[in-house]
Design a protein around this motif. Structure first.
Motif, PDB file in Angstrom:
ATOM      1  N   THR A 399       1.078  14.965 -31.249  1.00 21.69           N
ATOM      2  CA  THR A 399       1.902  14.615 -30.096  1.00 21.69           C
ATOM      3  C   THR A 399       1.557  15.557 -28.940  1.00 21.69           C
ATOM      4  O   THR A 399       1.857  16.746 -29.011  1.00 21.69           O
ATOM      5  N   PRO A 400       0.874  15.083 -27.905  1.00 21.49           N
ATOM      6  CA  PRO A 400       0.424  13.694 -27.725  1.00 21.49           C
ATOM      7  C   PRO A 400      -0.879  13.440 -28.483  1.00 21.49           C
ATOM      8  O   PRO A 400      -1.699  14.328 -28.652  1.00 21.49           O
ATOM      9  N   GLY A 401      -1.053  12.180 -28.882  1.00 19.13           N
ATOM     10  CA  GLY A 401      -2.305  11.780 -29.493  1.00 19.13           C
ATOM     11  C   GLY A 401      -3.337  11.423 -28.440  1.00 19.13           C
ATOM     12  O   GLY A 401      -3.080  11.519 -27.231  1.00 19.13           O
ATOM     13  N   GLU A 402      -4.489  11.001 -28.895  1.00 16.11           N
ATOM     14  CA  GLU A 402      -5.547  10.663 -27.948  1.00 16.11           C
ATOM     15  C   GLU A 402      -5.120   9.500 -27.064  1.00 16.11           C
ATOM     16  O   GLU A 402      -4.640   8.469 -27.554  1.00 16.11           O
ATOM     17  N   ASP A 403      -5.252   9.680 -25.752  1.00 16.15           N
ATOM     18  CA  ASP A 403      -4.900   8.695 -24.726  1.00 16.15           C
ATOM     19  C   ASP A 403      -3.405   8.411 -24.671  1.00 16.15           C
ATOM     20  O   ASP A 403      -2.983   7.431 -24.049  1.00 16.15           O
ATOM     21  N   ASP A 404      -2.587   9.257 -25.278  1.00 13.46           N
ATOM     22  CA  ASP A 404      -1.134   9.109 -25.214  1.00 13.46           C
ATOM     23  C   ASP A 404      -0.570   9.948 -24.077  1.00 13.46           C
ATOM     24  O   ASP A 404      -1.152  10.960 -23.672  1.00 13.46           O
ATOM     25  N   PHE A 405       0.615   9.535 -23.567  1.00 11.26           N
ATOM     26  CA  PHE A 405       1.328  10.311 -22.569  1.00 11.26           C
ATOM     27  C   PHE A 405       2.519  10.988 -23.225  1.00 11.26           C
ATOM     28  O   PHE A 405       3.155  10.434 -24.125  1.00 11.26           O
ATOM     29  N   ILE A 406       2.809  12.209 -22.757  1.00  8.48           N
ATOM     30  CA  ILE A 406       3.972  12.947 -23.234  1.00  8.48           C
ATOM     31  C   ILE A 406       4.813  13.324 -22.025  1.00  8.48           C
ATOM     32  O   ILE A 406       4.281  13.575 -20.934  1.00  8.48           O
ATOM     33  N   VAL A 407       6.121  13.338 -22.187  1.00 11.34           N
ATOM     34  CA  VAL A 407       7.023  13.735 -21.115  1.00 11.34           C
ATOM     35  C   VAL A 407       6.972  15.250 -20.968  1.00 11.34           C
ATOM     36  O   VAL A 407       7.077  15.990 -21.953  1.00 11.34           O
ATOM     37  N   ALA A 408       6.756  15.726 -19.757  1.00 13.69           N
ATOM     38  CA  ALA A 408       6.729  17.163 -19.510  1.00 13.69           C
ATOM     39  C   ALA A 408       8.036  17.788 -19.977  1.00 13.69           C
ATOM     40  O   ALA A 408       9.119  17.292 -19.652  1.00 13.69           O
ATOM     41  N   GLY A 409       7.929  18.861 -20.759  1.00 10.92           N
ATOM     42  CA  GLY A 409       9.108  19.510 -21.310  1.00 10.92           C
ATOM     43  C   GLY A 409       9.312  19.232 -22.774  1.00 10.92           C
ATOM     44  O   GLY A 409      10.172  19.851 -23.406  1.00 10.92           O
ATOM     45  N   GLU A 410       8.558  18.302 -23.325  1.00  9.51           N
ATOM     46  CA  GLU A 410       8.644  18.058 -24.762  1.00  9.51           C
ATOM     47  C   GLU A 410       7.734  19.018 -25.521  1.00  9.51           C
ATOM     48  O   GLU A 410       6.749  19.531 -24.987  1.00  9.51           O
ATOM     49  N   THR A 411       8.061  19.235 -26.782  1.00 11.64           N
ATOM     50  CA  THR A 411       7.235  20.063 -27.654  1.00 11.64           C
ATOM     51  C   THR A 411       5.940  19.341 -28.006  1.00 11.64           C
ATOM     52  O   THR A 411       5.947  18.156 -28.332  1.00 11.64           O
ATOM     53  N   TRP A 412       4.826  20.058 -27.931  1.00  6.22           N
ATOM     54  CA  TRP A 412       3.521  19.515 -28.305  1.00  6.22           C
ATOM     55  C   TRP A 412       3.260  19.855 -29.777  1.00  6.22           C
ATOM     56  O   TRP A 412       3.551  20.971 -30.226  1.00  6.22           O
ATOM     57  N   ILE A 413       2.708  18.922 -30.486  1.00  6.59           N
ATOM     58  CA  ILE A 413       2.457  19.103 -31.920  1.00  6.59           C
ATOM     59  C   ILE A 413       1.017  18.714 -32.235  1.00  6.59           C
ATOM     60  O   ILE A 413       0.611  17.582 -31.966  1.00  6.59           O
ATOM     61  N   VAL A 414       0.252  19.651 -32.771  1.00  5.77           N
ATOM     62  CA  VAL A 414      -1.098  19.366 -33.251  1.00  5.77           C
ATOM     63  C   VAL A 414      -1.032  19.284 -34.771  1.00  5.77           C
ATOM     64  O   VAL A 414      -0.686  20.273 -35.429  1.00  5.77           O
ATOM     65  N   LYS A 415      -1.318  18.114 -35.298  1.00  5.38           N
ATOM     66  CA  LYS A 415      -1.258  17.921 -36.753  1.00  5.38           C
ATOM     67  C   LYS A 415      -2.665  17.994 -37.349  1.00  5.38           C
ATOM     68  O   LYS A 415      -3.644  17.564 -36.740  1.00  5.38           O
ATOM     69  N   PHE A 416      -2.726  18.555 -38.574  1.00  8.71           N
ATOM     70  CA  PHE A 416      -3.976  18.677 -39.311  1.00  8.71           C
ATOM     71  C   PHE A 416      -3.915  17.861 -40.590  1.00  8.71           C
ATOM     72  O   PHE A 416      -2.851  17.381 -40.992  1.00  8.71           O
ATOM     73  N   ASN A 417      -5.046  17.734 -41.232  1.00  7.14           N
ATOM     74  CA  ASN A 417      -5.128  16.947 -42.457  1.00  7.14           C
ATOM     75  C   ASN A 417      -4.725  17.732 -43.698  1.00  7.14           C
ATOM     76  O   ASN A 417      -4.750  17.203 -44.798  1.00  7.14           O
TER      77      ASN A 417
END
Length: 598
Positions: A399-417
């Motif tokens: 979050t956000p993923g590729e080509d996704d939009f995120i609302v400024a102020g939200e938490t960013w999440i990088v997920k791994f396998n």
């Protein structure tokens, strides 16, 4: 007379069996182990021998043997006093995976599966034998010694920090390195740990049973003048000014510890690393060749093509690079050394490998550069982890993923396998404007504001920064992840660099901040313990101060959409003093986003 001659021959053969006429052929080795399944461990040892060595019971490395992975014999034995009867004594076999005929050197490995003894979770496996190649150090240091001892101390009781079974450190084999007399060297001991434990290195200690049992005739302990092992960072300082020319044997014990290491911490395991240092005549220069930016660890899937370029340049411009030596796993091929087209004087060798499922697990490729005067760069090693599922980020689940939009102020999440740990050294996550290459935001993942949880990295960029330069309500960015921002919890290499295009947008008029948008990584304030916070677009409230915003009567149903923040919400100083830090009357709402956010 013929009878006497036959008796003498028989006596000589008998003495050979006792190793008195054994050839001097050993060039070093190492051990490591890891648990597999229930009640079993896999022991792997690596050995180096003279390529041209001949002796009854010893099989030489050949091109065919290397290609076919033939099990070769030596006259040695693996011993385990506390093991089951079947595992007490094993023949020391080896599979040759590389050789250098011009340097009279061959290296190989072998693995054995050991059953963990019943009611005995801690034991030693050792290989003690004879003979080192000729050691030229003073007689009072080695006493004419030839014997060596490699060992692995195994402890399969649950680790106190996570309840799992430990794996030992994995040292790389070190070929004989050449050094000039009169110079000072700083060398790294190449070692890798599957559990990301703290690694410590020291000399083998006779009082701990880590030296060969041949009286005072042993190559063990601090027996080389000018050589110091740095315990904490596993490096060597070697001052050769007062060192005898010739071969010097070094016997290092490598231990792993739970982080952080405290004064009374006990090692989880220990393994041996034995190698040779060769000191030759004095030189007019101590400037040594350099290996340029070698990677420390690489992950690769079986049946995928692997390629790595080794680059070297001379320390002394009058002594060009003459050779790049490599010590490779089975099947890896090295190209001829060629000129680097981009840098004059620099040489390069390309390594290529196509590992098979048979190659699953840890491997190492080691390399060094020699100049025209045979002066060495010192050894560098890259650990290669062949696995079916290397650690990597998963953009489509982030979050956000590729080509996704995120609302400024939200938490960013990088997920791994797979599950991840925080690295010990700095690495960065960046949000970059792809049109200008300007960094809008970056964070060092060693900072506590970045949260590691299971298979995720969470962080919270400031709202105002990402939309400050936007000419509209949304802007496109590139999310860039440095290599090494995540370490796998269970073996393997750190994550590789990654990047993908994302977008950041502002809230639409009348849109409320989504639940869960604020929290992880938020900065605490010194007011109330919790606050219900609603974000209202600036254009909606215009000049109304946020302290005077409140929910209208009957608007209780929107409570399901507000954000519960774990940090305090303080009113600005422009408000009444008695309202600062208070929720205000029932129905009071929070402040809007900061300037530039909406």
């Amino acid at each position: 007379m013929a009878k006497f001659g036959m008796e003498l021959l028989n006596l000589l053969v008998f003495l050979c069996v006792l190793h008195f006429c054994n050839g001097s052929h050993f060039r070093g080795g190492s051990m490591s182990w890891k648990p597999i399944g229930n009640n079993f461990i896999k022991l792997k040892y690596k050995v180096g021998f003279k390529f041209n060595h001949e002796e009854p019971g010893f099989d030489r490395c050949t091109t065919d043997a290397q290609h076919d992975r033939t099990e070769l014999s030596t006259s040695g034995k693996l011993e385990c006093e506390s093991c089951t009867e079947y595992d007490k004594m094993k023949d020391l076999k080896w599979i040759c995976n590389d050789f250098e005929e011009s340097e009279d050197s061959a290296v190989g490995y072998f693995t054995y599966i050991y059953h963990i003894p019943e009611n005995n979770t801690e034991f030693d496996i050792s290989y003690e034998h004879c003979c080192w190649i000729n050691l030229e150090s003073p007689i009072d240091k080695y006493g004419g010694a030839k014997g060596w001892k490699m060992l692995a101390h195994v402890d399969v009781s649950p680790r106190p920090d996570n309840g799992k079974i430990n794996s030992s450190p994995v040292p790389a084999n070190i070929p004989m390195e050449k050094f000039y007399k009169g110079c000072h060297y700083h060398l790294r001991i190449p070692v890798y740990d599957r559990d990301n434990d703290a690694i410590r290195c020291r000399y083998a200690n006779e009082d701990k049973g880590e030296c060969p049992a041949d009286g005072n005739k042993k190559a063990c302990g601090p027996n080389t003048d000018g050589l110091k092992i740095n315990y904490k960072d596993c490096t060597l300082d070697f001052d050769t000014r007062n060192v005898e020319e010739g071969n010097h044997a070094v016997n290092v014990i490598i231990e792993d510890y739970i982080r952080p290491v405290k004064r009374k911490s006990q090692p989880l395991s220990k393994v041996s690393l034995l190698f040779l240092l060769y000191v030759e005549r004095e030189s007019t220069s101590c400037l040594k060749p350099m290996i340029i930016d070698p990677p420390s660890c690489k992950s690769i899937r079986p049946d995928e093509h692997f390629e790595m370029v080794i680059r070297a340049e001379p320390g002394d411009p009058w002594k060009p690079i003459s050779k790049i030596r490599t010590q490779k796993p089975y099947g890896m091929r090295a190209s001829q050394m060629v000129d680097d087209p981009d840098v004059p004087g620099r040489k390069m060798v390309t390594l290529r490998w196509y590992p098979t499922p048979y190659d699953l697990g840890e491997h190492s490729v080691c390399f060094s550069a020699l100049d025209s005067d045979s002066y060495t760069s010192g050894l560098y090693c890259t650990f290669i982890y062949v696995e079916r599922d290397p650690l990597q980020p998963v953009p489509e689940k982030s979050t956000p993923g590729e080509d996704d939009f995120i609302v400024a102020g939200e938490t960013w999440i990088v997920k791994f396998n797979k599950q991840v740990n925080r690295p010990k050294s700095s690495a960065y996550i960046r949000i970059v404007n792809p049109e200008t290459d300007k960094i809008a935001y970056q964070v060092d993942v060693t900072d506590s504001s970045v949260v590691y949880e299971d298979n995720m990295i969470n962080f919270l960029p400031p709202r105002e920064g990402l939309l400050m330069a936007a000419s509209s309500m949304k802007i496109q960015y590139e999310l860039q992840l440095d290599g090494g921002i995540a370490m796998p919890k269970e073996g393997g290499c750190a994550s590789e660099p990654a990047k993908w295009i994302i977008g950041v947008r502002a809230l639409k008029p009348g849109e409320l901040q989504p639940p869960g948008g604020i929290g992880i990584g938020a900065r605490p304030r010194d007011c109330n313990p919790t606050t219900l916070e609603i974000f209202v677009p600036n254009e909606t409230v215009q000049d109304v101060k946020d302290c005077f915003l409140h929910l209208p009567e009957g608007a209780v149903d929107v409570i399901e959409q507000v954000t519960l923040t774990p940090y305090e919400l303080c009113c600005p100083g422009s408000c009444e003093k008695d309202t600062a830090g208070k929720m205000g009357p029932p129905g009071h709402a929070g402040r809007p986003g900061p300037p530039g956010y909406m």
